[in-house]
Design a protein around this motif. Structure first.
Motif, mmCIF file in Angstrom:
data_model
loop_
_atom_site.group_PDB
_atom_site.id
_atom_site.type_symbol
_atom_site.label_atom_id
_atom_site.label_comp_id
_atom_site.label_asym_id
_atom_site.label_seq_id
_atom_site.Cartn_x
_atom_site.Cartn_y
_atom_site.Cartn_z
ATOM 1 N N GLY A 157 0.804 -1.220 0.000
ATOM 2 C CA GLY A 157 0.000 0.000 0.000
ATOM 3 C C GLY A 157 0.835 1.267 0.000
ATOM 4 N N LEU A 158 2.142 1.155 0.243
ATOM 5 C CA LEU A 158 2.996 2.347 0.321
ATOM 6 C C LEU A 158 3.077 3.080 -1.013
ATOM 7 N N THR A 159 2.735 2.422 -2.115
ATOM 8 C CA THR A 159 2.780 3.062 -3.425
ATOM 9 C C THR A 159 1.704 4.136 -3.551
ATOM 10 N N GLU A 160 0.768 4.201 -2.598
ATOM 11 C CA GLU A 160 -0.328 5.156 -2.667
ATOM 12 C C GLU A 160 0.051 6.528 -2.101
ATOM 13 N N ILE A 161 1.266 6.708 -1.631
ATOM 14 C CA ILE A 161 1.692 7.995 -1.061
ATOM 15 C C ILE A 161 1.653 9.079 -2.132
ATOM 16 N N LYS A 162 1.063 10.232 -1.777
ATOM 17 C CA LYS A 162 0.940 11.340 -2.721
ATOM 18 C C LYS A 162 1.963 12.420 -2.405
ATOM 19 N N GLU A 163 2.493 13.008 -3.443
ATOM 20 C CA GLU A 163 3.461 14.092 -3.297
ATOM 21 C C GLU A 163 2.737 15.435 -3.324
ATOM 22 N N VAL A 164 3.278 16.405 -2.603
ATOM 23 C CA VAL A 164 2.716 17.757 -2.618
ATOM 24 C C VAL A 164 3.811 18.741 -3.006
ATOM 25 N N ASN A 165 3.373 19.909 -3.486
ATOM 26 C CA ASN A 165 4.331 20.921 -3.931
ATOM 27 C C ASN A 165 4.192 22.247 -3.196
ATOM 28 N N SER A 166 3.221 22.342 -2.297
ATOM 29 C CA SER A 166 3.020 23.592 -1.560
ATOM 30 C C SER A 166 2.308 23.288 -0.246
ATOM 31 N N PRO A 167 2.407 24.184 0.735
ATOM 32 C CA PRO A 167 1.733 23.967 2.011
ATOM 33 C C PRO A 167 0.222 23.819 1.886
ATOM 34 N N ASP A 168 -0.411 24.623 1.019
ATOM 35 C CA ASP A 168 -1.857 24.523 0.896
ATOM 36 C C ASP A 168 -2.274 23.198 0.260
ATOM 37 N N GLU A 169 -1.452 22.643 -0.625
ATOM 38 C CA GLU A 169 -1.718 21.309 -1.177
ATOM 39 C C GLU A 169 -1.664 20.260 -0.072
#
Length: 232
Positions: free
Chosen positions: A128-140
């Motif tokens: 399930g670790l492949t489901e981690i999402k990346e973010v590019n900003s604090p509000d994201e």
């Protein structure tokens, strides 16, 4: 021949008395063996229905799935914590680390409840670790935080409906606390999301929110038992 198997002495005595009485009835009235077989099957069926201690297979699977949801939320929040740390926002990094620990704790509590109800525990899998999402900003990041908390609330609400449908009041009571916790969590996430959107409009202003958001999580439940009574 009739063979009867029971799990405890008290139950054995009760149903032995019923069976002996049934045998006397056969001897005195001439009721045939087919009727006796039906009667004895009904006795066993009623005994099984009287004390459904174990979770149903559907509830067991649903609770195991929920434990995995909590685990994945914890991993995601840990990833957000490291992201904020790399951006030199230590307060927000601390916030999401505390959120991660809370999700891991919830996972353990759900698994403990499954186990104490004498059902098989399926530990969350690394796939399930492949489901981690990346973010590019604090509000994201805070939008993701809000979305996960809202989704978690909906999962617990569906679980609660399922427990009611199956008349498993013990599980329903157990889930009621988590619904209360998630209601508060969604409200908190909504507030921080609104602030994050406002503070990211002007460069450098998010440092003020980073100072404000820093906190330690206290008063959380530690065991499945406390879920019935609230945090101490």
């Amino acid at each position: 021949r009739l063979f009867f198997f029971f799990n405890d002495t008290a139950t054995t005595e009760i149903y032995t008395e019923q069976i002996v009485g049934s045998v006397r009835c056969v001897q005195e009235t001439g009721i045939n063996a087919e009727y006796m077989g039906t009667l004895n099957r009904n006795i066993l069926s009623n005994n099984q229905m009287a004390a459904p201690y174990k979770l149903s297979e559907t509830l067991q699977q649903a609770l195991n799935k929920q434990a995995n949801v909590e685990h994945m939320a914890g991993i995601q929040y840990l990833a957000l914590s490291y992201w904020f740390d790399r951006q030199n926002y230590p307060g927000t990094a601390s916030f999401f680390r505390a959120e991660a620990e809370e999700e891991f704790k919830h996972m353990r509590i759900v698994l403990d409840f499954i186990n104490v109800r004498d059902n098989k525990v399926n530990l969350p899998v690394a796939a399930g670790l492949t489901e981690i999402k990346e973010v590019n900003s604090p509000d994201e990041a805070f939008q993701l935080y809000y979305d996960l908390e809202l989704a978690n609330y909906n999962e617990y609400n569906e679980l609660s409906k399922q427990a009611i449908a199956e008349q498993d009041h013990n599980t329903h009571n157990f889930l009621a606390y988590f619904l209360t916790v998630q209601t508060e969590a969604v409200n908190e996430a909504e507030v921080w999301l609104a602030k994050a959107k406002a503070y990211t409009k002007i460069p450098g202003l998010f440092y003020h929110l980073d100072f404000e958001v820093k906190k330690e999580k206290n008063g959380n439940i530690d065991t499945w038992k406390e879920a019935f009574h609230g945090a101490k």
